[in-house]
Design an enzyme around this catalytic site. Sequence first.
Site, PDB file in Angstrom:
ATOM      1  N   CYS A  29       0.821  -1.212   0.000  1.00  0.00           N
ATOM      2  CA  CYS A  29       0.000   0.000   0.000  1.00  0.00           C
ATOM      3  C   CYS A  29       0.859   1.269   0.000  1.00  0.00           C
ATOM      4  O   CYS A  29       1.565   1.547  -0.961  1.00  0.00           O
ATOM      5  CB  CYS A  29      -0.960  -0.050   1.184  1.00  0.00           C
ATOM      6  SG  CYS A  29      -2.442   0.953   0.986  1.00  0.00           S
ATOM      7  N   HIS A  30       0.840   2.051   1.066  1.00  0.00           N
ATOM      8  CA  HIS A  30       1.635   3.278   1.173  1.00  0.00           C
ATOM      9  C   HIS A  30       3.062   3.015   1.653  1.00  0.00           C
ATOM     10  O   HIS A  30       3.874   3.932   1.707  1.00  0.00           O
ATOM     11  CB  HIS A  30       0.966   4.267   2.144  1.00  0.00           C
ATOM     12  CG  HIS A  30      -0.260   4.915   1.600  1.00  0.00           C
ATOM     13  ND1 HIS A  30      -1.459   4.257   1.510  1.00  0.00           N
ATOM     14  CD2 HIS A  30      -0.471   6.166   1.121  1.00  0.00           C
ATOM     15  CE1 HIS A  30      -2.370   5.073   1.001  1.00  0.00           C
ATOM     16  NE2 HIS A  30      -1.788   6.238   0.745  1.00  0.00           N
TER      17      HIS A  30
END
Length: 168
Positions: free
Chosen positions: A102-103
């Site tokens: 994800c991030h």
Amino acid sequence: MSKIAVIVTNYVEDIEYTSPVEALQAAGHEVVTIENEANNTFTGKNGGEFKADLGIADANPEDFDGLLVPGGFSPDILRADDRYVEFTRHFFLTNKAIFSICHGPQIFIQTGLTKGRRMTAYTSVVPDLYYAGAIVEDKPVVIDENLVTSRTPDDLDAFNKAIVETLN
């Protein structure tokens, strides 16, 4: 089995922390959670409360075989702290296993070592990786040597399988 460092702080995406950690532990790997201070309690985006095993000042990347960087807002906070950036840089420079979802790859940008590396990330992080020279692919899991990245919690099953296989 391998010893895996997890760098994390408040606002981590709960499931992106717990699910890979559980998969690694179930496969027999030792997982050490690193935050600002040992025994700190940090809180996930969804309200989970977790405890750090080790503080970043006492964490030596030489002691670990791999690194896990979960997503949420945690990686954006960590990348502003040179201690975490240098810790992460070690894994790139020594070609040790690096796992991120994800991030999470946001912190990779700060290392200056993303150019030419194949990876994926959450939609809003993709342009940042691209402009930092990464080769971005829109797949549930992208594997580039010992670097394994993934996009979202929806991809966790494939991500967890890939990280465990990378260590075997």
